[in-house]
Design a protein around this motif. Sequence first.
Motif, short mmCIF file in Angstrom:
data_model
loop_
_atom_site.label_atom_id
_atom_site.label_comp_id
_atom_site.label_asym_id
_atom_site.label_seq_id
_atom_site.Cartn_x
_atom_site.Cartn_y
_atom_site.Cartn_z
N PHE A 183 -2.48 4.04 -6.25
CA PHE A 183 -2.36 2.67 -6.72
C PHE A 183 -3.66 2.06 -7.24
O PHE A 183 -3.62 1.17 -8.10
CB PHE A 183 -1.78 1.78 -5.61
CG PHE A 183 -0.32 2.01 -5.37
CD1 PHE A 183 0.62 1.46 -6.22
CD2 PHE A 183 0.11 2.80 -4.31
CE1 PHE A 183 1.97 1.66 -6.01
CE2 PHE A 183 1.46 3.03 -4.11
CZ PHE A 183 2.39 2.46 -4.96
N LEU A 184 -4.82 2.48 -6.74
CA LEU A 184 -6.06 1.88 -7.22
C LEU A 184 -6.28 2.11 -8.71
O LEU A 184 -6.65 1.17 -9.43
CB LEU A 184 -7.25 2.40 -6.41
CG LEU A 184 -8.59 1.71 -6.68
CD1 LEU A 184 -8.49 0.21 -6.40
CD2 LEU A 184 -9.70 2.33 -5.82
N PRO A 185 -6.03 3.32 -9.24
CA PRO A 185 -6.14 3.48 -10.70
C PRO A 185 -5.18 2.59 -11.48
O PRO A 185 -5.51 2.13 -12.58
CB PRO A 185 -5.82 4.97 -10.91
CG PRO A 185 -6.14 5.62 -9.62
CD PRO A 185 -5.77 4.61 -8.58
N VAL A 212 -16.72 -0.14 -2.34
CA VAL A 212 -16.21 -0.29 -3.70
C VAL A 212 -15.38 -1.56 -3.82
O VAL A 212 -15.50 -2.33 -4.79
CB VAL A 212 -15.37 0.93 -4.10
CG1 VAL A 212 -14.59 0.67 -5.38
CG2 VAL A 212 -16.26 2.16 -4.27
N LEU A 213 -14.53 -1.82 -2.82
CA LEU A 213 -13.67 -3.01 -2.87
C LEU A 213 -14.49 -4.29 -2.77
O LEU A 213 -14.22 -5.27 -3.48
CB LEU A 213 -12.63 -2.94 -1.75
CG LEU A 213 -11.60 -1.82 -1.86
CD1 LEU A 213 -10.72 -1.77 -0.62
CD2 LEU A 213 -10.74 -1.99 -3.11
N LEU A 214 -15.49 -4.31 -1.90
CA LEU A 214 -16.32 -5.50 -1.75
C LEU A 214 -17.17 -5.75 -3.00
O LEU A 214 -17.31 -6.89 -3.45
CB LEU A 214 -17.21 -5.37 -0.51
CG LEU A 214 -16.48 -5.33 0.84
CD1 LEU A 214 -17.47 -5.13 1.97
CD2 LEU A 214 -15.64 -6.58 1.06
N ALA A 259 -6.40 0.01 -14.22
CA ALA A 259 -5.87 0.11 -15.59
C ALA A 259 -5.24 -1.21 -16.02
O ALA A 259 -5.46 -1.69 -17.15
CB ALA A 259 -4.85 1.23 -15.68
N TYR A 260 -4.47 -1.82 -15.12
CA TYR A 260 -3.83 -3.09 -15.46
C TYR A 260 -4.87 -4.19 -15.68
O TYR A 260 -4.78 -4.97 -16.63
CB TYR A 260 -2.86 -3.51 -14.36
CG TYR A 260 -2.24 -4.86 -14.59
CD1 TYR A 260 -1.24 -5.02 -15.54
CD2 TYR A 260 -2.67 -5.98 -13.89
CE1 TYR A 260 -0.67 -6.25 -15.78
CE2 TYR A 260 -2.11 -7.23 -14.11
CZ TYR A 260 -1.10 -7.35 -15.06
OH TYR A 260 -0.55 -8.59 -15.30
N THR A 261 -5.88 -4.23 -14.80
CA THR A 261 -6.94 -5.22 -14.95
C THR A 261 -7.67 -5.04 -16.27
O THR A 261 -7.96 -6.02 -16.98
CB THR A 261 -7.94 -5.12 -13.78
OG1 THR A 261 -7.25 -5.33 -12.55
CG2 THR A 261 -9.04 -6.15 -13.91
N ILE A 275 -3.17 9.01 5.04
CA ILE A 275 -2.03 8.38 4.35
C ILE A 275 -2.53 7.24 3.46
O ILE A 275 -2.11 7.08 2.31
CB ILE A 275 -1.01 7.88 5.37
CG1 ILE A 275 -0.34 9.06 6.08
CG2 ILE A 275 0.06 7.01 4.68
CD1 ILE A 275 0.56 8.67 7.23
N MET A 276 -3.45 6.44 3.99
CA MET A 276 -4.00 5.33 3.20
C MET A 276 -4.76 5.85 1.99
O MET A 276 -4.72 5.24 0.91
CB MET A 276 -4.94 4.49 4.07
CG MET A 276 -4.23 3.65 5.11
SD MET A 276 -5.42 2.86 6.20
CE MET A 276 -6.49 2.05 5.02
N LEU A 277 -5.45 6.98 2.15
CA LEU A 277 -6.18 7.54 1.03
C LEU A 277 -5.23 7.98 -0.08
O LEU A 277 -5.49 7.74 -1.27
CB LEU A 277 -7.03 8.72 1.49
CG LEU A 277 -7.88 9.41 0.42
CD1 LEU A 277 -8.89 8.43 -0.18
CD2 LEU A 277 -8.60 10.62 1.00
#
Length: 384
Positions: free
Chosen positions: A352-354, A22-24, A358-360, A344-346
């Motif tokens: 933070f990903l949402p 997803v990130l790539l 949302a900001y983008t 923990i990363m999940l």
Amino acid sequence: MILSELIDYGTLRLIWWVLLGVLLIGFAALDGFDLGVGMLLPFVGRSDIERRVVINTIGPVWEGNQVWLILGGGAIFAAWPPLYAVSFSGFYLAMFLILAALILRPVGFKYRSKRDSMRWRSGWDWALFVGGFVPALIFGVAVGNVLQGVPFRFANDMGIFYEGSFLGLLNPFALLCGLLSVSMLVMHGSAWLALKTDGKISWRARDYGSVAALLTLVLYAAAGAILWTYVSGYRIISPIDPGGPSNPLLKTVVAENGAWFANYTAHPWLLVAPALGIIGAPATFLALRSKAEILPLLTGKLAIFGIISSVGVSMFPFILPSSIDLKSSLTVWDSSSSHQTLFIMLVVTVIFLPIIVAYTSWVYHVLWGKVDAAHVADKNSHSY
């Protein structure tokens, strides 16, 4: 009960494999059109004011888009440490060239209009071209090498040895993938300019984008044919434990032609990925020729999603095969961080990903609309 035990280790590994994809894809779909616009800049802009219009279509958003590259690198570092170690050491010179090219972008944006000199401004325009072309090419070359296998191995103490060279990365199949990456991002950049500009700039962008869309289709088909015929894929023949230890040396791997297509045979629904790549490029061509505005951008993103996801789907569960020591190949099941680290990363990502998305989205909403010469020439504007 420890919270991390709510999701088993194998599932967490699979989730992070999906998130890495997803990130790539997010980077290619967003910052990809920035790179494409940079490559098109000297060609679609025939005068200084036209080139300023082109630059200002991405000027307010390129920094935010590049966050996806940082997120992808961070995810590799934290979730897949061996992958980070091998790729960032073995591809060191290639990574250096990418970073040097990317540095040209902010410098070019900031300094281009500081002097009223055509030679000065033309020089920075070509610097911005390099800042788009080099990363696009090398990212594609990297994918081409990953599909073929990278010359690295692990010692028994897990020490990493890379036995390749920079020139060795520039093999014919990798260069084909690099050209596919360039054409794909030029197509996407053209779609962005078709949406954000009017008049001659938009017309030229559509012309270049139409050619790039057809090239993307041809190069993608050629890469698939070569992958099927000449490039050996990899297959695990020992038992697989999705929750096993992160030690790649515990498995047995064989190389065989056609192995990269085995997942499609086992799960035919996965053919959706390459189908989207094949459909997306000609759909973008038709959308550009039909004078549509937002549709070429959407079909371009569809092509990007299909092309990049087809690589991940074809290789699964491999994420970095070794061409010289097959058992050293890195897979989703044996090269991740610990169970607790992934959990923990999940949790952090879910929070933070949402917010980032949302900001983008809000930024694009605020900055929606076309860029024209009148706005760029206004001395009271904040344009480049």
